[in-house]
Design a protein around this motif. Structure first.
Motif, PDB file in Angstrom:
ATOM      1  N   ALA A   1       0.817  -1.217   0.000  1.00 21.43           N
ATOM      2  CA  ALA A   1       0.000   0.000   0.000  1.00 21.43           C
ATOM      3  C   ALA A   1       0.850   1.266   0.000  1.00 21.43           C
ATOM      4  O   ALA A   1       0.361   2.344  -0.298  1.00 21.43           O
ATOM      5  N   ILE A   2       2.132   1.132   0.342  1.00 16.75           N
ATOM      6  CA  ILE A   2       2.993   2.324   0.414  1.00 16.75           C
ATOM      7  C   ILE A   2       3.678   2.524  -0.936  1.00 16.75           C
ATOM      8  O   ILE A   2       4.615   1.810  -1.282  1.00 16.75           O
TER       9      ILE A   2
ATOM     10  N   ILE B   1       0.095   6.581   0.461  1.00 17.60           N
ATOM     11  CA  ILE B   1      -0.542   5.315   0.843  1.00 17.60           C
ATOM     12  C   ILE B   1      -1.812   5.137   0.023  1.00 17.60           C
ATOM     13  O   ILE B   1      -2.664   6.033  -0.013  1.00 17.60           O
TER      14      ILE B   1
ATOM     15  N   ASN C   1      -1.038  -0.310  11.274  1.00 14.32           N
ATOM     16  CA  ASN C   1      -0.313   0.602  12.169  1.00 14.32           C
ATOM     17  C   ASN C   1       1.178   0.263  12.284  1.00 14.32           C
ATOM     18  O   ASN C   1       1.838   0.685  13.222  1.00 14.32           O
ATOM     19  N   GLN C   2       1.717  -0.506  11.341  1.00 12.23           N
ATOM     20  CA  GLN C   2       3.157  -0.795  11.402  1.00 12.23           C
ATOM     21  C   GLN C   2       3.990   0.376  10.895  1.00 12.23           C
ATOM     22  O   GLN C   2       5.093   0.619  11.377  1.00 12.23           O
ATOM     23  N   CYS C   3       3.484   1.100   9.894  1.00 13.82           N
ATOM     24  CA  CYS C   3       4.331   2.116   9.265  1.00 13.82           C
ATOM     25  C   CYS C   3       4.455   3.434  10.040  1.00 13.82           C
ATOM     26  O   CYS C   3       5.522   4.059   9.987  1.00 13.82           O
TER      27      CYS C   3
HETATM   28  S1  SF4 Z   1      -0.856   0.869   8.050  1.00  8.76           S
HETATM   29 FE1  SF4 Z   1      -0.087  -1.171   7.525  1.00  8.76          FE
HETATM   30  S2  SF4 Z   1      -1.282  -1.698   5.693  1.00  8.76           S
HETATM   31 FE2  SF4 Z   1      -1.500   0.513   5.948  1.00  8.76          FE
HETATM   32  S3  SF4 Z   1       0.126   1.364   4.695  1.00  8.76           S
HETATM   33 FE3  SF4 Z   1       0.971   1.173   6.775  1.00  8.76          FE
HETATM   34  S4  SF4 Z   1       1.996  -0.804   6.769  1.00  8.76           S
HETATM   35 FE4  SF4 Z   1       0.654  -0.802   4.988  1.00  8.76          FE
END
Ligand code: SF4
Ligand code: SF4
Lengths: 198, 602
Positions: free
Chosen positions: B551-552, B577, B586-588
């Motif tokens: 998505a990025i 995104i 919520n990893q990024c």
């Molecule tokens: S929140 Fe998770 S799914 Fe959304 S862009 Fe960031 S890493 Fe990707």
């Protein structure tokens, strides 16, 4: 057209599988022998996905040979270019204008090719670039992109529209049937705006 | 299953057709472990009424279940991918000796071209080695017919049968006429017969003699039954073939004489000799190994095969035509465009874990599952990956080999289903033999790689019934691991802290990453945050891109664009995104020092 080869190319998660099911069932129910081949496994995970569909009086190989596809339906623009060598001379390309970046482009290592359209036109005589994503978004159902593309491609195949609509009715649960029928019909309008139909 | 249409003619994949064939043959019990390209057989079979179908923890158990059902006089099916046959080989070699009561069919699905496998082995060798006859369909219609036939023959010849399929049979769809289910002749119930079923050496010796006699009877069947058939054509070229290769031969050489072998083992000597005598040039066309070719040559016949047809990968009509004629057709070269390998899904919990492992520079002993994709850039998260369950034993091996030098560096990663398949014995080995590896169980609560199958840790059976859910923490403790720590892999800071501590620990430890696979329906339906990059704040440092989340996206700039956007002229682009793709994991956001990534309710 009494026999033919349809090559579908897309990106995992775009619904190429359902589109190829619809096309194959439409041919089967219209009295053709049909074989269809795709590879699962990695299909959900964003990799390139292809399906080969062959129809005719009697079909042997489930695989299309390079250089013999009558119709290439691409669900993503660059994927059309990746598989354009499968097209027979005089074959038709129907390609979605949607761009999905592959990993190397996502990370800015190489650019998404800027000249996809020109290279497609150089490689194939008849190219229809259609915006199936907008057609689906207009119906508020992003997942219907695939069916809109089937609609756009249906002009270049020997079956009447009803054959595909019947296949949709057989395949889809009532909940999502109407929006997909609408997507098919919206898709069928798309090539005309690109300068003509079959 | 596909929707039936006029005259019972439907479009079925080979897998759907095998499931249908088993149902029509009256199969009552089926057991399997999922594995591409075999998985959909059981998924489809489970939908028929009045049958029992289950996911076993591994292929060996699956075959053992089928053996029990057969002994009880019920027709039984076990399916697996080619590498699964290796796991099941132990009972397979002996059930060849016991024979059957109810028909017993083992489907081995090979994967020429390795579309989703770690090797390209040819299961026909197992038929020869285990002395078990093998049928090989060449399309969906035959997949149904041969499955039915295999059950009949299994009872008639008192032997388990192999049905070999390949990816192009398993996943290609073709027209199939449906038949009516039969009632098998064997009466269910226990019939005590230890001389047949208890393979003590003295019994097994007698059974071996019967196995050899059986093979002779099967050769006779192969010669005369019509399962192998000659399609007469020109004298110039005669082709011996089987499986999907038959279809390529028919397209490439419609005029040739063809001997189509529906039975891959045992092979019909006389039929092959007779066929060879009717043609001037004899060529064997088969995928993967020269199994038929070697047999043909052992008869003293002059034949060509792998000198013309590749031994690696799948065939197609072009490869067959060019191989036999030696004439290459000139074709337009493929266009060069950026590659598109598969990737972990947006929001995948494994991404967070592998990002941390990458940061810790851990040596990762990997396993078979979705997370094997983390071996690709940018995560580059795997140093070794052999087969199902091997990660744990291999990590232990590295530690024992290098001692102090390896300590504090090596981890094993393994999925929930794979751990139960064959990882648990490796963990027992570490505890028993006083290792101190760190094992990470990636519990996403599903067998994800093969398309979301239930397993003993998910709390549901194949048929969707509620069942006991294995508690990994309690299980690991029971084995003797004192240090077991569940973590949330989306919380990368917390995960990093636990991993740092456990990798350094001088004792076996297990870290369990707990977060559901994003493809699970419940997970998809939840209300989620969607993240976006604030263009004004993004400096294009690509720190977030290192996650590899699909998505990025990267939006490149020219210096003029940069100036227009009010950026430094040196900034080459910024990230964005894709809202249609972001799964809200919520990893990024924590990766962006500039606080450019923010969440909003979708
Ligand atoms: S929140 Fe998770 S799914 Fe959304 S862009 Fe960031 S890493 Fe990707
Ligand atoms: S969003 Fe943040 S981490 Fe990503 S490129 Fe922009 S500034 Fe760097």
């Amino acid at each position: 057209m009494t026999s033919g080869n349809i090559f579908l190319a897309g990106v995992g998660g775009q619904g190429t599988l359902l589109a190829s099911e619809l096309l194959s069932e439409a041919f089967l129910h219209s009295g053709y022998d049909v074989k269809k081949s795709d590879v699962h496994g990695m299909a959900q995970r964003g990799g390139a996905v292809t399906t080969h569909i062959r129809f005719g009086a009697r079909v042997y190989s489930p695989l299309i040979e390079a250089g013999t596809a009558d119709l290439l339906i691409a669900f993503e623009k660059m994927e059309a270019l990746r598989f354009v060598h499968f097209l027979a001379p005089g074959g038709v390309v129907v390609a979605n204008t949607q761009e999905i970046q592959p990993p190397s482009v996502l990370r800015g290592i190489e650019p998404y090719p800027a000249d996809v359209e020109a290279r497609l036109r150089a490689a194939a005589g008849r190219v229809y670039l259609v915006d199936a994503l907008s057609a689906a978004l207009a119906l508020k159902e992003v997942r219907a992109v695939n069916v809109a593309l089937v609609g756009a491609a249906s002009h270049f195949l020997p079956l009447p529209a009803e054959a595909y609509e019947d296949a949709l009715r057989l395949r889809l649960p009532p909940k999502i049937l109407d929006v997909n029928l609408a997507a098919f019909r919206a898709g069928r309008e798309l090539p005309a705006s690109q300068g003509g139909t079959a | 299953m596909s929707v039936p249409s006029r005259e019972n003619l439907v479009l079925l994949s080979g897998n759907e057709a095998v499931a249908r064939g088993a149902f029509e043959a009256g199969v009552k019990v089926a057991s399997a472990y999922p594995g591409t390209p075999s998985t959909e057989i059981l998924e489809n079979f489970a939908n028929y009424e009045g049958v029992y179908a289950e996911w076993a923890p591994n292929e060996k158990v699956a075959v053992e279940v089928a053996i029990g059902a057969s002994m009880a006089g019920v027709r039984a099916l076990s399916t697996m991918k080619h590498v699964g046959v290796n796991v099941a080989a132990d009972p397979i070699f002996t059930v060849s000796y016991t024979g059957v009561r109810g028909g017993l069919v083992i489907v081995a699905a090979d994967d020429p071209e390795m579309h989703s496998s770690q090797n390209e082995q040819d299961s026909r060798h197992y038929a020869v080695a285990a002395k078990i006859p093998m049928l090989e369909p060449s399309d969906s219609a035959e997949a149904l017919a041969f499955t039915r036939l295999a059950f009949e023959l299994s009872e008639r010849f008192d032997t388990p049968f192999f049905l070999r399929s390949t990816t192009r049979i398993a996943h290609a769809k073709g027209a199939v006429k449906l038949g009516l289910p039969v009632v098998p002749p064997v009466v269910p119930g226990i019939v005590r017969d230890p001389a047949k079923w208890v393979m003590l050496p003295m019994n097994a010796k007698r059974r071996h003699v019967l196995v050899e006699e059986r093979t002779q009877a099967l050769v006779e069947y192969a010669e005369t039954s019509g399962i192998n058939r000659v399609e007469p054509g020109s004298r110039e070229l005669g082709i011996v073939t089987g499986g999907v290769a038959y279809q390529y031969v028919k397209d490439a050489f419609p005029e040739a004489s063809v001997l189509k072998l529906g039975m891959a083992w045992p092979l019909p000597e006389k039929l092959i000799r007779d066929f060879a005598s009717t043609v001037d040039r004899l060529v064997v066309v088969e995928e993967l190994d020269p199994h038929i070719e070697q047999h043909v040559k052992a008869l003293g016949l002059e034949a060509q095969g792998k000198d013309l047809i590749p031994i690696c990968g799948e065939l197609d009509p072009k490869i067959v035509r060019e191989g036999i004629t030696g004439v290459k057709t000139a074709l337009r070269a493929p266009e060069t465009v950026p590659g598109r390998p598969p990737n972990l899904c947006p929001g995948c919990p494994h991404r967070g874990l592998f990002f941390v492992l990458n940061k810790l520079k851990a040596v990762v002993s990997g396993d078979i599952g979705c997370y094997t994709l983390a071996a690709l850039p940018p995560l580059n998260g795997m140093d070794l990956c052999v087969c199902m369950g091997a990660s744990i034993g291999a990590a232990h091996g590295i530690e024992k080999a290098l001692g102090k030098e390896a300590h504090g560096k090596v981890v094993a990663v393994i999925g929930d289903s794979t751990f139960l398949h064959s990882g648990i014995t490796g963990l027992i080995d570490i505890v028993y033999n006083r290792g101190n590896s760190t094992v990470i169980i990636l519990d996403n609560h599903i067998t994800a790689m093969t398309g979301a199958q239930e397993n003993p840790s998910t709390g549901k059976t194949l048929q969707g019934e509620k069942t006991h859910e294995i508690d990994f923490v309690a299980l690991c403790r029971a084995i003797g691991v004192e240090h077991v720590y569940p973590v949330n892999p989306h919380d990368m800071a917390a995960t990093e802290e636990v991993l740092r501590r456990e990798i350094a620990r001088e004792a076996p430890s297990v870290v369990i990453t707990q977060a559901p696979c994003v493809l699970l329906p419940d997970h998809r339906r939840r209300v989620k945050h969607v993240y976006e990059v604030l263009p004004d704040l993004c400096v294009g440092c690509k720190a977030c891109s290192k996650l590899g989340c699909p998505a990025i996206e990267w939006v490149p700039f020219t210096p003029e664009d940069a100036a227009l956007a009010g950026k430094k002229p040196t900034q080459q682009g910024m990230t964005r995104i894709n809202p249609l793709m972001c799964d809200g994991c919520n990893q990024c956001p924590p990766l962006c020092k500039f606080k450019a990534i923010v969440g909003k309710k979708s």
